[in-house]
Design a protein around this motif. Sequence first.
Motif: not given
Length: 127
Positions: A88-99
């Motif tokens: 889940f951490k990796r998934a969050v890191e891969l998307v843009s902050d406003d995605g």
Amino acid sequence: MEEAGMFDDYLLEEPREFADLMWARYELEQSVDENVLDKAIQATQIATELDQGPDERAQLFYDLGVRLDARFERKGALDDLNDAISAFKRAVELVSDDGPEQSGGLDRLGISLLERFEHAQKIEDFD
């Protein structure tokens, strides 16, 4: 060709599709066959290592986290929960902050951290 060999070939050729197929089967049957969930996790792990864009990789890591969390719920192995949190951490890191995808990843990450705290009473999960 025997069924196991056919599944193994499909796993290596189309890991994303195989993972989704196994996950759908697991959800539909709430399968007593633990191999179904294990195969979904294995195929998702393989798919995360393939060359893909960040959005697709983020979705794969999110899916991996969901599947690992399901196995934790079923078996109670803390390693699965720890691996779900990492996914889940990796998934969050891969998307843009406003995605729009980030909110779902952060939600599942928070739920998994709370699960780990409830299971292991680790205060670090609140940092």
